[in-house]
Design an enzyme around this catalytic site. Structure first.
Site, PDB file in Angstrom:
ATOM      1  N   GLU A 149       0.821  -1.223   0.000  1.00 29.37           N
ATOM      2  CA  GLU A 149       0.000   0.000   0.000  1.00 29.37           C
ATOM      3  C   GLU A 149       0.857   1.277   0.000  1.00 29.37           C
ATOM      4  OE1 GLU A 149      -2.959  -0.187   3.150  1.00 29.37           O
ATOM      5  OE2 GLU A 149      -4.099  -1.691   2.046  1.00 29.37           O
ATOM      6  N   GLU A 175      -5.374  -8.483  -0.201  1.00 30.75           N
ATOM      7  CA  GLU A 175      -6.102  -8.208   1.053  1.00 30.75           C
ATOM      8  C   GLU A 175      -7.546  -7.968   0.684  1.00 30.75           C
ATOM      9  OE1 GLU A 175      -4.597  -5.223   3.768  1.00 30.75           O
ATOM     10  OE2 GLU A 175      -2.524  -5.772   3.253  1.00 30.75           O
TER      11      GLU A 175
END
Ligand code: AHR
Length: 484
Positions: free
Chosen positions: A153, A272
């Site tokens: 991320e 995720e």
């Protein structure tokens, strides 16, 4: 597609999979009660060690004699990290569990060299410096880890080492080049946008793809379902939003591949995904304030899931199956305690509703995902268009057809007739249904089996097709035998 995610966060590792003082601990210090329930999920690739954690992690802290490993402050989650569980412990656990290890390297505070050193520690033969170090730590054989995430991320301001897309792409390319020098056959996953609601989606993704070039194997996608409605039908339609996100990325991938003249297009790694809306760690939004450091393994984002949430999990899996040509990796986040199918409390274990949903799919995964043509009742959602009442996918095995169907209607049962073009359905295999009297029912420590899959009765076969009735708010997993 049926992978998991084990992060050093909250009580996922410590008090989750690893707890040497538990009465369930095996000779490795891992909790057998947790591992037995994870084994039932038959997970494919399991991602480790983060997540946000990886962006401040020095993998060297987690290898070597345990007594000499340092205690550190984990800045991602503002707690103490004992480093008693590290790379060797994870890779050996993955081997015992039959998981494909999916390792992430630190591109926040880490360097390309530290990333390639980790690859060498895992994959280089004895006779090289890092292969010898691994052997000295008890594992002469290379682990041959083939799947590597290039950071986590990196588009998010909460991320340690967050940066621009140009700088991230430069770091990722350089790291991948160094990692491939050490271990040429590895597959790499680059960070896409961490949330499609961010303003830079999908321009970040486009820039990463174009900037990285044709050597990229997978683009990472993260998606957490936040419940913003009390309307059950709308909540159970979340999978359609996932479909839309995949469609957008499909277009971006095709555009970039076409513009750059690539023969091979990277695929998507949903590394995720899950339902997550009740709990939010303060460290995520207090990024600019000095965070208080909690102790070791404080409880973090321990969601308790309802039947509805389990059906949203089923909606994600249906979406992945529908897009199985493009979604090649998906990891439910996480495996225990942290937004997870399992919760521990002392030596006790609670199996959540989402565990049943995941298992019902995972047990029926062998085969090809079919394109389903569907006719039947629909409903209209304000600003979200018309949705079918039933969300259906199908997997065709050698002699079996598996149908996975969610009935989104909160009040009415839904009949389903299944036909398979060109084949004859000859009999009924194992069929299950996950439902409860209340869409918001959940398993608790006092009532641990309130939402549990049960055998689905009344499945009939006539003239080569099958008939099923789905109760309101339910997931049915129907396995049918095919004639030769
Ligand atoms: O899974 C929990 C966290 O959510 C992960 O560490 C991070 O990557 C995401 O924001």
């Amino acid at each position: 597609m049926f992978g998991g995610f084990l992060e050093h966060m909250g009580r996922c590792v410590y008090e989750g999979v690893y707890e040497p003082t538990s009465r369930h601990a095996d000779e490795h210090g891992c909790r057998t009660d947790v591992l037995e329930q994870l084994a039932r999920l038959r997970m494919t690739a399991v991602r480790y060690p983060g997540g946000n954690f990886v962006s401040g992690y020095d993998w060297r802290d987690g290898v070597g004699p345990r007594a000499q490993r340092p205690v550190r402050v984990d800045r991602a989650w503002s707690n103490l990290e004992s480093n008693q569980f590290g790379t060797d412990e994870f890779l050996q656990l993955a081997d015992r569990m039959g998981w494909t290890p999916m390792m992430a390297v630190n591109l926040g505070t880490g360097t390309p060299e530290s990333a390639s050193d980790l690859v060498a520690y895992c994959n280089a033969p004895v006779g090289t410096p890092l292969g010898d170090e691994r052997a000295a730590n008890g594992h002469p054989d290379p682990y041959d880890v083939g799947l590597w995430c290039l950071g986590n991320e990196m588009d998010g301001p909460w991320q340690i080492g967050h940066t621009t897309v140009e700088e991230y792409t430069r770091r990722a390319r350089e790291a991948a080049a160094c990692m491939r020098q050490v271990s040429p056959g590895i597959e790499v996953v680059a960070c896409g946008s961490s949330d499609p609601n961010l303003r830079h989606f999908p321009s970040w993704d486009r820039a990463v793809l174009a900037g990285f070039g044709p050597g990229l194997d997978h683009l990472s996608v993260h998606r957490y379902a936040r419940k913003l409605t009390r309307d059950t039908r709308r909540w159970l339609s979340f999978g359609r939003i996932v479909d839309a996100q995949i469609d957008q990325l499909r277009t971006v991938l095709a555009d970039v591949a076409h513009a750059e003249g690539w023969e091979r297009t990277p695929t998507l790694s949903f590394d995720e995904w899950n339902v997550w809306y009740r709990t939010m760690p303060t460290s995520l939004w207090r990024t600019r304030l000095p965070a208080r450091v909690n102790g070791f393994a404080p409880p973090l984002i321990e969601e308790v899931y309802t039947l509805e949430d389990a059906l949203v999990v089923a909606g994600f899996l249906n979406s992945f199956l529908r897009n199985a040509d493009l979604v090649r990796i998906a990891n439910i986040a996480q495996v225990v305690n942290v937004i997870a199918p399992l919760l521990t409390r002392g030596d006790d274990l609670l199996v959540q509703s989402i565990h049943d949903a995941f298992r019902m799919f995972s047990e029926r995964r062998s085969g090809d995902s079919l394109r389903v043509t569907q006719r039947g009742p629909t409903f209209d959602l304000w600003r979200a268009g018309t949705q079918p009442v039933l969300d259906v996918t199908a997997v065709l095995g050698r002699r079996e057809l598996h149908v996975l169907a969610v009935n989104r209607d909160p009040r009415r049962a839904a009949p389903l007739q299944v036909e398979l073009s060109g084949r004859v359905i000859a009999g009924v295999g194992e069929c299950e249904v996950l439902t409860a009297e209340d869409p918001r029912a959940r398993n608790t420590w006092r009532d641990p089996d309130r939402v549990r899959a049960r055998p689905l009765s009344g499945v009939g076969v006539t003239d080569g097709s099958a008939d099923v009735v789905l109760p309101p708010v339910s997931l049915a997993a129907v396995s049918l035998r095919l004639a030769d």
